[in-house]
Design a protein around this motif. Structure first.
Motif, mmCIF file in Angstrom:
data_model
loop_
_atom_site.group_PDB
_atom_site.id
_atom_site.type_symbol
_atom_site.label_atom_id
_atom_site.label_comp_id
_atom_site.label_asym_id
_atom_site.label_seq_id
_atom_site.Cartn_x
_atom_site.Cartn_y
_atom_site.Cartn_z
ATOM 1 N N TYR A 1 10.059 -6.058 -1.842
ATOM 2 C CA TYR A 1 8.985 -5.093 -1.600
ATOM 3 C C TYR A 1 9.556 -3.689 -1.437
ATOM 4 N N ASN A 2 8.934 -2.725 -2.107
ATOM 5 C CA ASN A 2 9.355 -1.331 -2.024
ATOM 6 C C ASN A 2 8.178 -0.512 -1.500
ATOM 7 N N SER A 3 8.254 -0.103 -0.235
ATOM 8 C CA SER A 3 7.134 0.595 0.393
ATOM 9 C C SER A 3 6.879 1.963 -0.247
ATOM 10 N N SER A 4 7.924 2.658 -0.666
ATOM 11 C CA SER A 4 7.749 3.970 -1.296
ATOM 12 C C SER A 4 7.001 3.851 -2.620
ATOM 13 N N ALA A 5 7.358 2.839 -3.398
ATOM 14 C CA ALA A 5 6.699 2.639 -4.684
ATOM 15 C C ALA A 5 5.243 2.230 -4.492
ATOM 16 N N MET A 6 4.999 1.381 -3.504
ATOM 17 C CA MET A 6 3.628 0.951 -3.209
ATOM 18 C C MET A 6 2.778 2.150 -2.779
ATOM 19 N N SER A 7 3.328 2.990 -1.936
ATOM 20 C CA SER A 7 2.613 4.193 -1.487
ATOM 21 C C SER A 7 2.318 5.122 -2.653
ATOM 22 N N LEU A 8 3.276 5.243 -3.562
ATOM 23 C CA LEU A 8 3.107 6.106 -4.726
ATOM 24 C C LEU A 8 1.971 5.598 -5.614
ATOM 25 N N ALA A 9 1.913 4.283 -5.803
ATOM 26 C CA ALA A 9 0.851 3.699 -6.622
ATOM 27 C C ALA A 9 -0.511 3.894 -5.965
ATOM 28 N N TYR A 10 -0.557 3.735 -4.646
ATOM 29 C CA TYR A 10 -1.829 3.870 -3.934
ATOM 30 C C TYR A 10 -2.309 5.326 -3.913
ATOM 31 N N ALA A 11 -1.379 6.253 -3.794
ATOM 32 C CA ALA A 11 -1.741 7.665 -3.646
ATOM 33 C C ALA A 11 -2.224 8.305 -4.944
ATOM 34 N N ASN A 12 -1.955 7.660 -6.081
ATOM 35 C CA ASN A 12 -2.324 8.249 -7.381
ATOM 36 C C ASN A 12 -3.295 7.326 -8.108
ATOM 37 N N LYS A 13 -4.581 7.681 -8.087
ATOM 38 C CA LYS A 13 -5.586 6.827 -8.706
ATOM 39 C C LYS A 13 -5.556 6.890 -10.228
ATOM 40 N N ASP A 14 -5.206 8.033 -10.757
ATOM 41 C CA ASP A 14 -5.206 8.210 -12.206
ATOM 42 C C ASP A 14 -3.868 8.798 -12.654
#
Length: 393
Positions: free
Chosen positions: A252-265
């Motif tokens: 699990y990579n929390s930074s990558a998960m946050s990046l995916a969540y923060a950018n909808k498009d």
């Protein structure tokens, strides 16, 4: 006359308050609640609870391998994301790239990502790819600086899918050690005076998927309806009660998960992928919430009494099915962990007694975090609110 849902909601309120939670804390009851027995797969038994993505309900009908699974959904998510541009595949060539991917799949999941450049260089020299050993190692070092690419490399260590079970940083022995020094808890419930309103709860009343009087039964069965319509009392004590959190493993990579969540498009989402922000994190997404903390007890002694008059036929049906566990914990008899005893008096009134061994963990619930909190968007605020609830207990 109380319905079965009224009784379930009233028990939820009494149980959560008995555990010390404020009404708006996102506590979810987990049913059934079998003991976690020490053994060869003790860690995986525990981690399965964290791997299961909880439904939007005050009660979860828990199935270890059913429903949405954190690791499989997470892996699917990263098939729809693209990291920063990198020339690794082009620089090493298709033959080397294919052979390298096959080799990575053989590495233990405990392999540190920081070792990848060195591992590649040594592997390339040994396997006839000397000319690309240095440039490939350099490209891998650059890949590790990008959260998405780094996350995708980590997942390669867990493939093929299912070959390596998902792991968390804290395991069964950590749980047992903490549980054995955790405080005790007790609560009581009387259905004639209980509060069955859950409109202020985190789900705003959503509560579904729970069993009836015995494990696997319907809440609308005649025995369940008779039970709920009577006066029901619960007297419960737990020798130890613990909130146990665990950190996802290196997959699990929390930074990558946050990046995916923060950018909808747009980046890092691949526009052509069928997996997108809406069907991942949106209102119908498969990763809307997570079990961040488990509520675990041991030394359980729970007595449930019912003023309902059960016919001999109903008594036989209840006895015949009590091996599947009884409301509210559905903890079936276990030679090494728990016991459920059902008795009827001469008037047909029922008493159910649950007991469990002092040092055997039983998962009875979870704290459910929405994805916004889990990935850290609202983490500080949620943590302070949670601390305030615990201190006020």
């Amino acid at each position: 006359m109380a319905t079965y849902l009224d009784l379930q909601n009233g028990f939820y309120n009494g149980f959560s308050q008995g555990l010390g939670f404020a009404p708006d804390i996102p506590f979810q009851m987990i049913q059934p609640s079998p003991p976690l027995i020490a053994g060869a797969n003790q860690d995986q038994q525990l981690w399965n609870y964290f791997n299961n993505i909880p439904p939007f309900s005050l009660t979860q009908n828990y199935i270890a391998s059913g429903g949405n699974q954190f690791t499989s959904d997470y892996s699917g998510l990263f098939s729809a994301l693209q990291g920063a541009p990198n020339n690794f595949s082009a620089d090493v060539g298709p033959k080397c790239n294919t052979a390298w991917d096959a080799f990575v799949a053989t590495l233990p999941y405990t392999t540190s990502l920081s070792q990848f450049p060195m591992i590649f260089r040594n592997w390339a020299v040994r396997n006839g790819f000397i000319s690309v050993a240095n440039v490939g190692a350099s490209d891998l070092a650059q890949l590790l600086l990008d959260p998405i690419s780094s996350a995708q490399l980590s997942l390669m260590l867990y493939k093929p899918a299912g070959a390596t079970p998902p792991n968390w940083g804290e395991g069964y022995l950590d749980l047992v050690n903490l549980l054995n020094v955790a405080p005790n808890r007790a609560f009581s419930l009387n259905s004639s005076t209980m509060n069955s309103s859950v409109s202020n709860s985190w789900t705003k009343s959503a509560n579904e998927g729970f069993f009836g009087l015995w494990g696997g039964s319907s809440s609308s069965s005649s025995q369940s309806s008779t039970f709920a319509a009577s006066n029901v009392t619960v007297a419960a004590t737990f020798q130890h009660a613990l909130q146990f959190g665990a950190t996802p493993g290196d997959w699990y990579n929390s930074s990558a998960m946050s990046l995916a969540y923060a950018n909808k498009d747009g980046a890092p989402w691949v526009a052509s992928s069928p997996i997108n922000w809406n069907n991942t994190f949106g209102s119908r997404g498969n990763m809307q919430r997570f079990a961040s903390t488990l509520v675990v007890v041991s030394g359980m002694n729970v007595v449930v009494t019912s003023s309902a008059v059960f016919s001999k036929e109903d008594q036989n049906a209840i006895h015949n099915n009590s091996g599947a566990g009884m409301w509210p914990f559905y903890s079936a008899n276990s030679s090494s962990g728990s016991s459920t005893d059902v008795q009827f008096n001469n008037q047909g009134n029922m008493t159910v007694t649950f007991t469990s061994q002092p040092n055997v963990p039983i998962v009875v619930g979870a704290i459910v975090e929405p994805v916004s909190v889990f990935v850290g968007q609202d983490a500080a605020q949620a943590y302070m609110k949670h601390l305030a609830s615990i201190r006020g207990a």
